[in-house]
Scaffold this motif. Structure first.
Motif, PDB file in Angstrom:
ATOM      1  N   LYS A 153       0.839  -1.199   0.000  1.00  0.00           N
ATOM      2  CA  LYS A 153       0.000   0.000   0.000  1.00  0.00           C
ATOM      3  C   LYS A 153       0.872   1.246   0.000  1.00  0.00           C
ATOM      4  CE  LYS A 153      -4.161   1.874   2.143  1.00  0.00           C
ATOM      5  NZ  LYS A 153      -5.146   1.720   3.220  1.00  0.00           N
ATOM      6  N   ASN A 154       0.749   2.047  -1.051  1.00  0.00           N
ATOM      7  CA  ASN A 154       1.571   3.247  -1.193  1.00  0.00           C
ATOM      8  C   ASN A 154       0.833   4.444  -0.606  1.00  0.00           C
ATOM      9  OD1 ASN A 154       3.535   5.041  -1.926  1.00  0.00           O
ATOM     10  ND2 ASN A 154       2.873   5.182  -4.052  1.00  0.00           N
ATOM     11  N   ASN A 155       1.166   4.774   0.652  1.00  0.00           N
ATOM     12  CA  ASN A 155       0.536   5.895   1.318  1.00  0.00           C
ATOM     13  C   ASN A 155       1.310   7.188   1.085  1.00  0.00           C
ATOM     14  OD1 ASN A 155      -1.758   4.638   2.713  1.00  0.00           O
ATOM     15  ND2 ASN A 155      -0.193   3.514   3.846  1.00  0.00           N
ATOM     16  N   LYS A 156       0.826   8.244   1.692  1.00  0.00           N
ATOM     17  CA  LYS A 156       1.403   9.573   1.496  1.00  0.00           C
ATOM     18  C   LYS A 156       2.882   9.618   1.860  1.00  0.00           C
ATOM     19  CE  LYS A 156       0.751  14.395   2.980  1.00  0.00           C
ATOM     20  NZ  LYS A 156      -0.055  15.291   3.846  1.00  0.00           N
ATOM     21  N   HIS A 157       3.274   8.938   2.946  1.00  0.00           N
ATOM     22  CA  HIS A 157       4.645   9.025   3.435  1.00  0.00           C
ATOM     23  C   HIS A 157       5.463   7.764   3.178  1.00  0.00           C
ATOM     24  CE1 HIS A 157       2.392  11.945   6.074  1.00  0.00           C
ATOM     25  NE2 HIS A 157       3.384  12.707   5.652  1.00  0.00           N
ATOM     26  N   THR A 158       4.940   6.831   2.395  1.00  0.00           N
ATOM     27  CA  THR A 158       5.644   5.562   2.173  1.00  0.00           C
ATOM     28  C   THR A 158       7.044   5.782   1.626  1.00  0.00           C
ATOM     29  OG1 THR A 158       3.585   4.355   1.786  1.00  0.00           O
ATOM     30  CG2 THR A 158       5.591   3.377   0.917  1.00  0.00           C
ATOM     31  N   ASN A 159       7.150   6.606   0.604  1.00  0.00           N
ATOM     32  CA  ASN A 159       8.453   6.836  -0.019  1.00  0.00           C
ATOM     33  C   ASN A 159       9.415   7.547   0.930  1.00  0.00           C
ATOM     34  OD1 ASN A 159      10.287   6.790  -2.301  1.00  0.00           O
ATOM     35  ND2 ASN A 159       9.930   8.987  -2.458  1.00  0.00           N
ATOM     36  N   ASP A 160       8.899   8.513   1.699  1.00  0.00           N
ATOM     37  CA  ASP A 160       9.748   9.225   2.655  1.00  0.00           C
ATOM     38  C   ASP A 160      10.275   8.280   3.731  1.00  0.00           C
ATOM     39  OD1 ASP A 160       9.539  11.754   1.481  1.00  0.00           O
ATOM     40  OD2 ASP A 160       7.644  12.169   2.491  1.00  0.00           O
ATOM     41  N   ILE A 161       9.405   7.373   4.211  1.00  0.00           N
ATOM     42  CA  ILE A 161       9.821   6.415   5.244  1.00  0.00           C
ATOM     43  C   ILE A 161      10.909   5.502   4.702  1.00  0.00           C
ATOM     44  CG2 ILE A 161       9.079   4.473   6.679  1.00  0.00           C
ATOM     45  CD1 ILE A 161       6.279   5.833   6.773  1.00  0.00           C
ATOM     46  N   ALA A 162      10.702   4.982   3.494  1.00  0.00           N
ATOM     47  CA  ALA A 162      11.686   4.078   2.885  1.00  0.00           C
ATOM     48  C   ALA A 162      13.013   4.794   2.661  1.00  0.00           C
ATOM     49  CB  ALA A 162      11.156   3.526   1.569  1.00  0.00           C
ATOM     50  N   ARG A 163      12.964   6.030   2.187  1.00  0.00           N
ATOM     51  CA  ARG A 163      14.186   6.817   1.962  1.00  0.00           C
ATOM     52  C   ARG A 163      14.917   7.047   3.286  1.00  0.00           C
ATOM     53  NH1 ARG A 163      14.745  10.410  -2.370  1.00  0.00           N
ATOM     54  NH2 ARG A 163      15.182  12.119  -0.934  1.00  0.00           N
ATOM     55  N   TYR A 164      14.155   7.357   4.321  1.00  0.00           N
ATOM     56  CA  TYR A 164      14.756   7.588   5.645  1.00  0.00           C
ATOM     57  C   TYR A 164      15.486   6.336   6.134  1.00  0.00           C
ATOM     58  CZ  TYR A 164      15.103   8.483  10.654  1.00  0.00           C
ATOM     59  OH  TYR A 164      15.573   8.638  11.939  1.00  0.00           O
ATOM     60  N   VAL A 165      14.865   5.160   5.949  1.00  0.00           N
ATOM     61  CA  VAL A 165      15.468   3.901   6.387  1.00  0.00           C
ATOM     62  C   VAL A 165      16.785   3.651   5.652  1.00  0.00           C
ATOM     63  CG1 VAL A 165      15.193   1.387   6.403  1.00  0.00           C
ATOM     64  CG2 VAL A 165      13.288   2.849   7.089  1.00  0.00           C
ATOM     65  N   VAL A 166      16.782   3.847   4.330  1.00  0.00           N
ATOM     66  CA  VAL A 166      17.998   3.606   3.547  1.00  0.00           C
ATOM     67  C   VAL A 166      19.100   4.603   3.929  1.00  0.00           C
ATOM     68  CG1 VAL A 166      18.992   3.616   1.225  1.00  0.00           C
ATOM     69  CG2 VAL A 166      16.759   2.573   1.616  1.00  0.00           C
ATOM     70  N   LEU A 167      18.723   5.855   4.127  1.00  0.00           N
ATOM     71  CA  LEU A 167      19.718   6.883   4.462  1.00  0.00           C
ATOM     72  C   LEU A 167      20.390   6.631   5.809  1.00  0.00           C
ATOM     73  CD1 LEU A 167      17.833  10.097   3.244  1.00  0.00           C
ATOM     74  CD2 LEU A 167      19.897   9.110   2.242  1.00  0.00           C
ATOM     75  N   HIS A 168      19.719   5.859   6.699  1.00  0.00           N
ATOM     76  CA  HIS A 168      20.273   5.593   8.029  1.00  0.00           C
ATOM     77  C   HIS A 168      20.680   4.129   8.212  1.00  0.00           C
ATOM     78  CE1 HIS A 168      18.077   9.389   8.619  1.00  0.00           C
ATOM     79  NE2 HIS A 168      18.915   9.616   9.609  1.00  0.00           N
ATOM     80  N   GLU A 169      20.867   3.417   7.092  1.00  0.00           N
ATOM     81  CA  GLU A 169      21.175   1.991   7.198  1.00  0.00           C
ATOM     82  C   GLU A 169      22.497   1.708   7.901  1.00  0.00           C
ATOM     83  OE1 GLU A 169      22.338  -0.182   3.625  1.00  0.00           O
ATOM     84  OE2 GLU A 169      22.239   1.676   2.494  1.00  0.00           O
ATOM     85  N   ASN A 170      23.431   2.651   7.870  1.00  0.00           N
ATOM     86  CA  ASN A 170      24.740   2.426   8.496  1.00  0.00           C
ATOM     87  C   ASN A 170      24.826   2.986   9.908  1.00  0.00           C
ATOM     88  OD1 ASN A 170      25.745   1.171   6.141  1.00  0.00           O
ATOM     89  ND2 ASN A 170      26.210   3.155   5.230  1.00  0.00           N
ATOM     90  N   GLU A 171      23.728   3.516  10.415  1.00  0.00           N
ATOM     91  CA  GLU A 171      23.739   4.097  11.766  1.00  0.00           C
ATOM     92  C   GLU A 171      23.706   2.981  12.812  1.00  0.00           C
ATOM     93  OE1 GLU A 171      20.544   6.408  14.468  1.00  0.00           O
ATOM     94  OE2 GLU A 171      20.979   7.357  12.543  1.00  0.00           O
ATOM     95  N   PRO A 172      24.635   2.971  13.750  1.00  0.00           N
ATOM     96  CA  PRO A 172      24.672   1.910  14.778  1.00  0.00           C
ATOM     97  C   PRO A 172      23.377   1.844  15.587  1.00  0.00           C
ATOM     98  CG  PRO A 172      26.701   3.215  14.815  1.00  0.00           C
ATOM     99  CD  PRO A 172      25.751   3.930  13.900  1.00  0.00           C
ATOM    100  N   GLY A 173      22.816   0.660  15.684  1.00  0.00           N
ATOM    101  CA  GLY A 173      21.617   0.451  16.498  1.00  0.00           C
ATOM    102  C   GLY A 173      20.307   0.680  15.777  1.00  0.00           C
ATOM    103  N   PHE A 174      20.327   1.447  14.694  1.00  0.00           N
ATOM    104  CA  PHE A 174      19.072   1.793  14.008  1.00  0.00           C
ATOM    105  C   PHE A 174      18.411   0.557  13.407  1.00  0.00           C
ATOM    106  CE2 PHE A 174      16.894   3.069  10.046  1.00  0.00           C
ATOM    107  CZ  PHE A 174      15.898   3.856  10.598  1.00  0.00           C
ATOM    108  N   THR A 175      19.184  -0.234  12.677  1.00  0.00           N
ATOM    109  CA  THR A 175      18.632  -1.425  12.030  1.00  0.00           C
ATOM    110  C   THR A 175      18.109  -2.418  13.073  1.00  0.00           C
ATOM    111  OG1 THR A 175      20.182  -1.156  10.197  1.00  0.00           O
ATOM    112  CG2 THR A 175      19.117  -3.291  10.411  1.00  0.00           C
ATOM    113  N   GLU A 176      18.817  -2.550  14.207  1.00  0.00           N
ATOM    114  CA  GLU A 176      18.406  -3.491  15.250  1.00  0.00           C
ATOM    115  C   GLU A 176      17.043  -3.114  15.831  1.00  0.00           C
ATOM    116  OE1 GLU A 176      21.342  -2.192  14.894  1.00  0.00           O
ATOM    117  OE2 GLU A 176      22.610  -3.953  14.539  1.00  0.00           O
ATOM    118  N   LYS A 177      16.825  -1.806  16.029  1.00  0.00           N
ATOM    119  CA  LYS A 177      15.533  -1.340  16.555  1.00  0.00           C
ATOM    120  C   LYS A 177      14.399  -1.669  15.578  1.00  0.00           C
ATOM    121  CE  LYS A 177      17.634   2.473  19.118  1.00  0.00           C
ATOM    122  NZ  LYS A 177      17.838   3.943  19.164  1.00  0.00           N
ATOM    123  N   LEU A 178      14.643  -1.394  14.299  1.00  0.00           N
ATOM    124  CA  LEU A 178      13.626  -1.705  13.289  1.00  0.00           C
ATOM    125  C   LEU A 178      13.410  -3.212  13.181  1.00  0.00           C
ATOM    126  CD1 LEU A 178      14.175   0.671  10.238  1.00  0.00           C
ATOM    127  CD2 LEU A 178      12.290   0.656  11.849  1.00  0.00           C
TER     128      LEU A 178
END
Length: 627
Positions: free
Chosen positions: A146-171
């Motif tokens: 389901k492509n909602n209003k913020h779907t693309n922004d959320i996905a972009r945010y996740v990719v942009l922070h993929e190398n941040e320590p602890g971020f991936t583990e929380k998700l």
């Protein structure tokens, strides 16, 4: 917000599962928490299920809650069952860590949502509703189709922070907790975990067939292989049912058309849609149309080797009660789906597939994932969106007619009781970074395909130049339409391609550049003319002086000197000289001068003198003005 309760609760569920390794034990802890938080003394299973949904956002079937109450909490002595109601006994004890677990999970969730809110609102420059954002984050994690209003922004945010320590583990904790939760939601009987009970026929769309054959890139092939391995594991258990892979007649026709289009492209009678990875891989290496025919034979052999067979011939309309193609449903979906790429014919063709699925299910969609009998597997957004539409979807834990590979992979993983943290290798679709890249690449691919079709139409109608088409083609070929191409560096260019007015913006930008270039040339020419005129005005007095000098030299040579010579000659004659001798003398002098003097050479010499003086004067003027 219900969304914050669900996502933070999912994270706690995942953490508890690590400790308990049993779904009923984890649910028991949640029920204990409800009893404590709500100060319950006596209640029934329906009230308990309602409290769990209210407090934690978990919509769990009442039958599972009742089973957990009876088989865990009553047997442990925490509860007493009397007349269908459960009362709290003196032995009841609450896990002392559960409140701190919920508090810690809530803090992690709030950190994620606050940072996401800051990113989406561009630090306050854009207006973003935080409640909408939380709702979209939940659907992003549960309903990636389901492509909602913020779907693309959320996905972009996740990719942009993929190398941040602890971020991936929380998700990961939230994601894996949701896998466990949705597994419970779609499985009315948890006592059968570890065994796939019923027979299920999965109908694959053409994209999944191409992925199975490795034509859609490495990552999509890995996704399919993870899915296929779970099917093989389920089928190895002789006590359970069997999962079969098939493809519909519509899909078979689509594959035929796809390879026919590839033939035409190889024969230089067509062009490749840059969003079609499989098409590029089929055409690459082919010199003749016959090479494409060979590749098609290899493709069919490959999917047959995976035991993916065409559907059996069945009269799907023999029982009208299973037909979902009513005029009312069609009209409702037409109104609901306002996308420009959607039309009545396309909706009708998908409803025909839903009718087939419903016929094979015998109209039963609420029996649990392993009893549902058939389902259509597709990565196309439209069938998935339609499958969850109120016009055709029953809701309340029912299984939709169509879904994506991530949904089924998660349900297989749960039903086979694979768990987390053990030796089992998790499917890559569980990785939140991979999930984000899949979402972005899917949206880019869809947008590129629409841009490609629009360009073709505009070129045919003469609304766009070939030069502009070539420029846009170059740009969209660079867009990351494969998930493995989505990186922190490449993600910036996705924003332009995802803009629905992309073509118009490129045309406008080109027009502005051309206008700027034209205006720039005119300005340069005007400036050059002005500077030239200024130079002329500055050097005009020097030029006038040089010409005056040249004129004086000529007058002196051709008028004054001759007159002086004549005057000198006259002054030298004596009274004894006759008039004839004087005239003769003058004539002899003039004849001598004419024979010796060359006016053209003299003029050239004088001109060079004037020009030399002019140049020296210009240089001095330039030195004084600093050029």
């Amino acid at each position: 917000m219900e969304e914050s309760k669900l996502l933070s609760s999912a994270s706690v569920f995942r953490a508890m599962y690590d400790e308990k390794k049993d779904i009923y034990d984890v649910l028991s802890e949640f029920i204990r928490a409800i009893i404590s938080f709500k100060s319950l003394s006596i209640f029934n299973s329906l009230e308990c299920a309602s409290h769990i949904e209210e407090e934690f956002g978990f919509h769990i079937p009442e039958a599972i809650i009742n089973s957990c109450l009876r088989n865990r909490l009553v047997k442990s002595g925490d509860l007493i069952l009397q007349g269908g109601s459960y009362s709290v006994s003196e032995k009841f004890r609450l896990n002392i860590n559960i409140e701190s677990d919920f508090s810690s999970s809530r803090d992690e969730y709030l950190e994620i949502i606050n940072r996401l809110y800051e990113y989406c609102s561009n630090k306050g420059l854009l207006s973003v509703d935080k409640n909408d954002l939380e709702s979209d984050l939940e659907e992003y994690l549960i309903r990636p189709d389901k492509n909602n209003k913020h779907t693309n922004d959320i996905a972009r945010y996740v990719v942009l922070h993929e190398n941040e320590p602890g971020f991936t583990e929380k998700l990961n904790r939230i994601e894996e907790g949701l896998i466990l939760y949705t597994g419970i939601k779609y499985s009315p009987d948890l006592s059968t975990l570890g065994v796939w009970r019923g027979n299920l026929t999965i109908f694959l769309d053409s994209e999944h067939l191409f992925s199975a054959a490795g034509l859609n890139g490495e990552l999509y092939e890995t996704l399919f292989n993870d899915f296929y391995s779970l099917i093989q594991e389920a089928n190895r258990n002789k006590k359970g049912g069997r999962i079969s892979l098939r493809y519909l007649e519509e899909t078979d026709s689509e594959v035929d058309r796809f390879f026919y289009a590839a033939q035409k492209i190889v024969e230089r009678k067509g062009t490749i849609d840059p969003s079609k990875t499989a098409m590029k891989n089929i055409c690459n290496g082919c010199k003749y149309g016959s090479d494409v025919v060979t590749k098609k034979a290899e493709f069919l052999s490959r999917i047959k080797g995976l035991k993916i067979e065409p559907e059996d011939s069945v009269d799907y309309y023999s029982k009208p009660e299973f037909n979902v193609e009513s005029e009312g449903v069609l009209a409702s979906l037409e109104s609901e789906l306002s996308d420009r790429s959607v039309n009545r014919t396309l909706i009708s063709s998908i409803l025909k597939i839903f009718t087939k699925i419903n016929y094979l299910r015998k109209g039963e969609s609420s029996t649990g994932i392993d009893r549902v009998n058939s389902i259509f597997l597709t990565e196309s957004w439209l069938p998935q969106r339609m499958a969850f539409s109120e016009s055709v979807f029953e809701g309340n834990g029912a299984i939709p007619f169509a879904t994506n590979i991530e949904f089924l992979t998660e349900k297989f993983w749960f039903k086979l009781n694979k768990g987390f943290g053990g030796k089992s290798k998790k499917p890559i679709s569980f990785d939140p970074i991979i999930k984000a890249k899949l979402i972005i690449s899917s949206q880019v691919s869809r947008s590129v395909s629409e841009i490609y079709r629009d360009l073709s139409d505009k070129l045919k109608s003469g609304d766009i130049s070939r030069e502009t088409v070539a420029r846009i083609h170059h740009d969209i070929y660079q867009a990351p339409s494969l998930p493995e191409d989505v990186t922190i560096d490449s993600i910036a260019m996705t924003q332009d391609v995802l803009d629905e007015n992309y073509i118009e913006k490129v045309i406008k930008e080109k027009s502005l550049l051309e206008k700027s270039a034209t205006e720039g040339k005119q300005a340069i020419e005007e400036l050059r003319s002005m500077k030239h005129q200024q130079k002329l005005n500055r050097y005009k007095p020097i030029k006038v002086t040089a010409r005056r000098q040249y004129l004086i030299l000529r007058v002196s040579t051709y008028i004054i000197l001759p007159l002086l010579s004549i005057a000198l000659l006259i002054s030298m004659h004596s009274s004894s000289d006759s008039a004839l001798s004087v005239v003769f003398g003058l004539a002899s002098l003039i004849s001598l001068v004419v024979s010796i003097v060359r006016p053209k050479r003299i003029d050239n010499y004088y001109w060079s003198l004037s020009k030399s003086w002019y140049r020296k004067s210009i240089n001095k003027a330039l030195q004084r003005t600093g050029r």
